[in-house]
Scaffold this motif. Sequence first.
Motif, PDB file in Angstrom:
ATOM      1  N   UNK A  43     -91.820  22.777  39.116  1.00 37.11           N
ATOM      2  CA  UNK A  43     -91.712  23.793  38.706  1.00 37.11           C
ATOM      3  C   UNK A  43     -89.921  24.848  38.437  1.00 37.11           C
ATOM      4  N   UNK A  44     -89.306  24.667  39.995  1.00 32.77           N
ATOM      5  CA  UNK A  44     -88.602  25.320  40.128  1.00 32.77           C
ATOM      6  C   UNK A  44     -87.793  24.328  39.798  1.00 32.77           C
ATOM      7  N   UNK A  45     -87.926  23.493  40.207  1.00 39.53           N
ATOM      8  CA  UNK A  45     -86.582  22.493  40.344  1.00 39.53           C
ATOM      9  C   UNK A  45     -86.261  21.737  38.991  1.00 39.53           C
ATOM     10  N   UNK A  46     -85.196  22.293  38.619  1.00 36.40           N
ATOM     11  CA  UNK A  46     -84.419  21.018  37.766  1.00 36.40           C
ATOM     12  C   UNK A  46     -83.348  20.220  37.361  1.00 36.40           C
ATOM     13  N   UNK A  47     -84.474  18.563  37.004  1.00 37.71           N
ATOM     14  CA  UNK A  47     -83.627  17.775  36.655  1.00 37.71           C
ATOM     15  C   UNK A  47     -82.377  17.996  35.293  1.00 37.71           C
ATOM     16  N   UNK A  48     -81.188  17.346  35.546  1.00 33.57           N
ATOM     17  CA  UNK A  48     -80.557  16.999  34.563  1.00 33.57           C
ATOM     18  C   UNK A  48     -79.725  15.502  34.543  1.00 33.57           C
ATOM     19  N   UNK A  49     -79.718  15.333  33.261  1.00 30.03           N
ATOM     20  CA  UNK A  49     -79.510  14.166  32.754  1.00 30.03           C
ATOM     21  C   UNK A  49     -78.361  14.027  31.476  1.00 30.03           C
ATOM     22  N   UNK A  50     -78.116  12.567  31.298  1.00 29.93           N
ATOM     23  CA  UNK A  50     -76.666  12.819  30.617  1.00 29.93           C
ATOM     24  C   UNK A  50     -77.740  12.049  28.922  1.00 29.93           C
ATOM     25  N   UNK A  51     -77.093  12.694  27.333  1.00 30.57           N
ATOM     26  CA  UNK A  51     -78.210  12.274  26.484  1.00 30.57           C
ATOM     27  C   UNK A  51     -77.520  10.934  26.540  1.00 30.57           C
ATOM     28  N   UNK A  52     -78.300   9.950  25.330  1.00 32.74           N
ATOM     29  CA  UNK A  52     -77.428   8.555  24.907  1.00 32.74           C
ATOM     30  C   UNK A  52     -75.954   9.027  24.131  1.00 32.74           C
ATOM     31  N   UNK A  53     -75.667  10.210  23.492  1.00 35.45           N
ATOM     32  CA  UNK A  53     -74.251  10.472  22.869  1.00 35.45           C
ATOM     33  C   UNK A  53     -73.518  10.679  23.901  1.00 35.45           C
ATOM     34  N   UNK A  54     -73.864  10.781  25.152  1.00 40.86           N
ATOM     35  CA  UNK A  54     -73.016  11.300  26.136  1.00 40.86           C
ATOM     36  C   UNK A  54     -72.477  10.340  26.893  1.00 40.86           C
ATOM     37  N   UNK A  55     -73.701   9.678  26.429  1.00 41.80           N
ATOM     38  CA  UNK A  55     -73.306   7.914  27.977  1.00 41.80           C
ATOM     39  C   UNK A  55     -72.262   6.723  27.090  1.00 41.80           C
ATOM     40  N   UNK A  56     -72.149   7.008  26.253  1.00 44.41           N
ATOM     41  CA  UNK A  56     -71.760   6.240  25.041  1.00 44.41           C
ATOM     42  C   UNK A  56     -70.120   7.188  25.266  1.00 44.41           C
ATOM     43  N   UNK A  57     -69.854   7.763  25.272  1.00 42.57           N
ATOM     44  CA  UNK A  57     -68.600   8.541  25.061  1.00 42.57           C
ATOM     45  C   UNK A  57     -67.756   8.673  26.182  1.00 42.57           C
ATOM     46  N   UNK A  58     -68.865   8.653  27.408  1.00 41.59           N
ATOM     47  CA  UNK A  58     -67.945   8.407  28.581  1.00 41.59           C
ATOM     48  C   UNK A  58     -67.214   6.751  28.611  1.00 41.59           C
ATOM     49  N   UNK A  59     -68.302   6.189  28.479  1.00 49.24           N
ATOM     50  CA  UNK A  59     -68.008   4.796  28.252  1.00 49.24           C
ATOM     51  C   UNK A  59     -66.810   4.621  28.000  1.00 49.24           C
ATOM     52  N   UNK A  60     -66.867   5.302  26.492  1.00 47.35           N
ATOM     53  CA  UNK A  60     -65.300   4.953  25.777  1.00 47.35           C
ATOM     54  C   UNK A  60     -63.772   5.087  26.067  1.00 47.35           C
ATOM     55  N   UNK A  61     -63.966   6.696  26.905  1.00 50.06           N
ATOM     56  CA  UNK A  61     -63.410   7.590  27.302  1.00 50.06           C
ATOM     57  C   UNK A  61     -62.978   6.966  28.517  1.00 50.06           C
ATOM     58  N   UNK A  62     -63.753   6.035  29.411  1.00 52.99           N
ATOM     59  CA  UNK A  62     -63.676   5.017  30.602  1.00 52.99           C
ATOM     60  C   UNK A  62     -62.077   4.423  30.220  1.00 52.99           C
ATOM     61  N   UNK A  63     -62.962   3.462  29.122  1.00 55.07           N
ATOM     62  CA  UNK A  63     -62.218   2.311  28.547  1.00 55.07           C
ATOM     63  C   UNK A  63     -61.028   3.468  28.152  1.00 55.07           C
ATOM     64  N   UNK A  64     -60.716   3.922  28.024  1.00 50.65           N
ATOM     65  CA  UNK A  64     -59.491   4.973  26.672  1.00 50.65           C
ATOM     66  C   UNK A  64     -58.234   5.570  28.182  1.00 50.65           C
ATOM     67  N   UNK A  65     -58.967   5.849  29.651  1.00 46.38           N
ATOM     68  CA  UNK A  65     -58.380   6.266  30.451  1.00 46.38           C
ATOM     69  C   UNK A  65     -57.941   4.664  31.089  1.00 46.38           C
TER      70      UNK A  65
END
Length: 132
Positions: free
Chosen positions: A92-114
Motif C-alpha cells: 500500500x506504500x507503493x504508488x503505480x502511475x499509468x497514462x489514461x486512455x485519452x492521454x495515450x491518444x493525445x501522445x500519439x497525436x503529438x508524436x505524429x505532429x512532432x
Amino acid sequence: MIKKDRKKEIDEIVETFHTIRNKIVAENAKSFRAHDMTHSQWVVLGLVHKHTDIKLKKIAEVLSMTSSAATQLVDGLAASGYVVREVDPKDRRSIHIRLTKETEKRLAGMKTEALKKLGMLFEVLSDAELAE
C-alpha cells in the motif's frame, strides 16, 4: 592527431547538431505551452509512456528529485486527467502511475505532429544525404 580539414568537418557537424537540437527544444516548448504543461510534466508523461505502470519512487529516481517533488508533478498531471495513480495491492506504500486512455491518444497525436515538424528540418537533405 586530427587533420585540420577533419577537425573543421567535425566542428560543423557538432554545430549542426546543436542547431537542430535547439529547434527541437523550441518546438517542444510550444507544444508544452499548447497543452498547458511544463517540461518536467512532459518528461514524466514520457517516462510513464515508456515504462507502463511505473512506480512513483522510480519517477523520482530517474528525474533525480525527491519523492515529494515527484508527487507534486504527478498530482498536477492526475488533476489534469493525464495520469491515474493506483495503490499497489501488494504494498500500500507503493504508488503505480499509468497514462489514461485519452492521454495515450493525445501522445500519439503529438508524436505524429512532432515527426512532421522534424521532417521539415530535414527537407533540405536529399534522400541520399539523409541516408548517409
